[in-house]
Design a protein around this motif. Structure first.
Motif, PDB file in Angstrom:
ATOM      1  N   LEU A 146       1.245  -0.937   0.262  1.00  0.00           N
ATOM      2  CA  LEU A 146       0.255  -0.159   0.415  1.00  0.00           C
ATOM      3  C   LEU A 146       1.067   1.685   0.185  1.00  0.00           C
ATOM      4  CD1 LEU A 146      -2.592   1.165   0.500  1.00  0.00           C
ATOM      5  CD2 LEU A 146      -2.747   0.672   2.397  1.00  0.00           C
ATOM      6  N   VAL A 147       1.706   1.039   0.503  1.00  0.00           N
ATOM      7  CA  VAL A 147       3.189   2.221   0.861  1.00  0.00           C
ATOM      8  C   VAL A 147       3.188   2.458  -0.579  1.00  0.00           C
ATOM      9  CG1 VAL A 147       5.238   3.631   1.746  1.00  0.00           C
ATOM     10  CG2 VAL A 147       3.393   2.187   3.119  1.00  0.00           C
ATOM     11  N   ASP A 148       4.051   1.441  -1.534  1.00  0.00           N
ATOM     12  CA  ASP A 148       3.839   1.921  -2.926  1.00  0.00           C
ATOM     13  C   ASP A 148       3.478   2.180  -4.174  1.00  0.00           C
ATOM     14  OD1 ASP A 148       7.055   0.339  -1.564  1.00  0.00           O
ATOM     15  OD2 ASP A 148       6.050  -1.380  -2.607  1.00  0.00           O
ATOM     16  N   GLU A 149       1.742   1.834  -3.489  1.00  0.00           N
ATOM     17  CA  GLU A 149       0.963   1.881  -4.144  1.00  0.00           C
ATOM     18  C   GLU A 149       0.768   3.404  -4.414  1.00  0.00           C
ATOM     19  OE1 GLU A 149      -3.899   1.109  -5.213  1.00  0.00           O
ATOM     20  OE2 GLU A 149      -2.658  -0.237  -4.816  1.00  0.00           O
ATOM     21  N   ILE A 150       1.017   4.111  -2.845  1.00  0.00           N
ATOM     22  CA  ILE A 150       0.680   5.126  -3.206  1.00  0.00           C
ATOM     23  C   ILE A 150       1.398   6.830  -3.009  1.00  0.00           C
ATOM     24  CG2 ILE A 150       0.351   7.111  -1.046  1.00  0.00           C
ATOM     25  CD1 ILE A 150      -1.389   4.969   1.273  1.00  0.00           C
ATOM     26  N   SER A 151       2.807   5.798  -2.942  1.00  0.00           N
ATOM     27  CA  SER A 151       3.762   6.550  -3.693  1.00  0.00           C
ATOM     28  C   SER A 151       3.898   6.990  -4.896  1.00  0.00           C
ATOM     29  CB  SER A 151       5.609   5.497  -3.174  1.00  0.00           C
ATOM     30  OG  SER A 151       5.220   5.556  -1.645  1.00  0.00           O
ATOM     31  N   ALA A 152       3.257   5.630  -5.731  1.00  0.00           N
ATOM     32  CA  ALA A 152       3.140   6.580  -7.094  1.00  0.00           C
ATOM     33  C   ALA A 152       2.397   6.859  -7.512  1.00  0.00           C
ATOM     34  CB  ALA A 152       2.825   4.625  -7.864  1.00  0.00           C
ATOM     35  N   THR A 153       1.549   6.817  -6.894  1.00  0.00           N
ATOM     36  CA  THR A 153       0.412   8.074  -6.989  1.00  0.00           C
ATOM     37  C   THR A 153       0.722   9.403  -6.743  1.00  0.00           C
ATOM     38  OG1 THR A 153      -1.180   6.241  -5.784  1.00  0.00           O
ATOM     39  CG2 THR A 153      -2.113   9.111  -6.059  1.00  0.00           C
ATOM     40  N   LEU A 154       1.663   9.060  -5.675  1.00  0.00           N
ATOM     41  CA  LEU A 154       2.596  10.734  -5.164  1.00  0.00           C
ATOM     42  C   LEU A 154       3.389  10.557  -6.469  1.00  0.00           C
ATOM     43  CD1 LEU A 154       3.076  10.332  -1.399  1.00  0.00           C
ATOM     44  CD2 LEU A 154       1.443  12.178  -2.953  1.00  0.00           C
ATOM     45  N   ILE A 155       3.780  10.268  -7.089  1.00  0.00           N
ATOM     46  CA  ILE A 155       4.994  10.764  -8.265  1.00  0.00           C
ATOM     47  C   ILE A 155       4.203  11.060  -9.172  1.00  0.00           C
ATOM     48  CG2 ILE A 155       6.472   9.457 -10.201  1.00  0.00           C
ATOM     49  CD1 ILE A 155       7.259   7.761  -7.770  1.00  0.00           C
ATOM     50  N   LEU A 156       2.933  10.328  -9.867  1.00  0.00           N
ATOM     51  CA  LEU A 156       2.178  10.860 -10.398  1.00  0.00           C
ATOM     52  C   LEU A 156       1.476  12.291 -10.316  1.00  0.00           C
ATOM     53  CD1 LEU A 156       0.989  10.191 -13.236  1.00  0.00           C
ATOM     54  CD2 LEU A 156      -1.008   8.671 -11.817  1.00  0.00           C
ATOM     55  N   GLN A 157       0.981  12.177  -9.026  1.00  0.00           N
ATOM     56  CA  GLN A 157       0.744  13.808  -8.868  1.00  0.00           C
ATOM     57  C   GLN A 157       1.600  14.629  -9.294  1.00  0.00           C
ATOM     58  OE1 GLN A 157      -2.954  14.819  -8.171  1.00  0.00           O
ATOM     59  NE2 GLN A 157      -1.672  16.062  -9.284  1.00  0.00           N
ATOM     60  N   ALA A 158       2.918  14.141  -8.566  1.00  0.00           N
ATOM     61  CA  ALA A 158       3.919  15.205  -8.825  1.00  0.00           C
ATOM     62  C   ALA A 158       4.404  16.030  -9.999  1.00  0.00           C
ATOM     63  CB  ALA A 158       5.057  14.943  -7.972  1.00  0.00           C
ATOM     64  N   TYR A 159       4.536  14.476 -11.386  1.00  0.00           N
ATOM     65  CA  TYR A 159       4.330  15.011 -12.497  1.00  0.00           C
ATOM     66  C   TYR A 159       3.417  15.667 -13.272  1.00  0.00           C
ATOM     67  CZ  TYR A 159       4.622  14.172 -17.829  1.00  0.00           C
ATOM     68  OH  TYR A 159       4.499  13.725 -18.967  1.00  0.00           O
ATOM     69  N   LEU A 160       2.082  15.477 -12.654  1.00  0.00           N
ATOM     70  CA  LEU A 160       1.010  16.292 -13.195  1.00  0.00           C
ATOM     71  C   LEU A 160       0.635  17.672 -12.819  1.00  0.00           C
ATOM     72  CD1 LEU A 160      -2.125  13.715 -12.531  1.00  0.00           C
ATOM     73  CD2 LEU A 160      -1.139  14.588 -14.731  1.00  0.00           C
ATOM     74  N   ASN A 161       1.206  18.296 -11.819  1.00  0.00           N
ATOM     75  CA  ASN A 161       1.778  19.678 -11.109  1.00  0.00           C
ATOM     76  C   ASN A 161       2.663  20.179 -11.821  1.00  0.00           C
ATOM     77  OD1 ASN A 161      -0.500  18.430  -9.116  1.00  0.00           O
ATOM     78  ND2 ASN A 161       1.041  18.527  -7.860  1.00  0.00           N
ATOM     79  N   ARG A 162       3.791  19.209 -12.455  1.00  0.00           N
ATOM     80  CA  ARG A 162       4.577  19.799 -13.075  1.00  0.00           C
ATOM     81  C   ARG A 162       5.024  20.179 -14.330  1.00  0.00           C
ATOM     82  NH1 ARG A 162       9.632  17.292 -15.712  1.00  0.00           N
ATOM     83  NH2 ARG A 162       8.897  15.275 -15.512  1.00  0.00           N
TER      84      ARG A 162
END
Length: 136
Positions: free
Chosen positions: A119-135
């Motif tokens: 679950l930590v890995d899945e949430i981490s992937a979500t944070l990576i994706l959100q950071a990409y979208l913000n960038r």
């Protein structure tokens, strides 16, 4: 529009997140054993329209690559071999695991659930994706 997929690549398991078709919202998809990652992605891409894949870029505090980058480079060769026309981009993933764990704490998640490393890995992937979208 097509979805954007993000990976928090790990030696044992990989967290996966995906956007909605409008590419507005990043959501956790799942965590898979890394040895099953390419077959999982092949099936997912066959069933869903995916525009690009974002892979986390682990860096040290001094901006040098972390030791896991060597594993990721090997994986990227396999990924581009399997999906030669799929754009692959990288996104800094510093602190995503700590942020994922903190978000679990902040949401009031029970200790037993917070110990679920997948679950930590899945949430981490979500944070990576959100950071990409913000960038972009």
């Amino acid at each position: 529009m097509a979805r954007i997929l993000a990976l928090d690549y790990g030696k044992v398991r990989t967290g996966i997140a995906v956007t909605d078709e409008l590419q507005l919202i990043a959501s956790g998809l799942t965590t898979v054993e890394t040895k099953e990652l390419i077959p999982f992605l092949a099936e997912y891409v066959q069933n869903e329209s995916v525009e690009k894949i974002i892979v986390g870029l682990p860096k040290q505090m001094d901006n040098t690559p972390s030791e896991s980058e060597e594993l990721i480079q090997s994986f990227l060769k396999k990924l581009t071999g399997r999906f030669p026309s799929m754009p692959i981009e990288r996104q800094d993933e510093r602190f995503t695991s700590k942020m994922a764990f903190q978000s679990m704490l902040d949401s009031g998640m029970k200790k037993k659930k917070r110990q679920d490393k997948g679950l930590v890995d899945e949430i981490s992937a979500t944070l990576i994706l959100q950071a990409y979208l913000n960038r972009v």
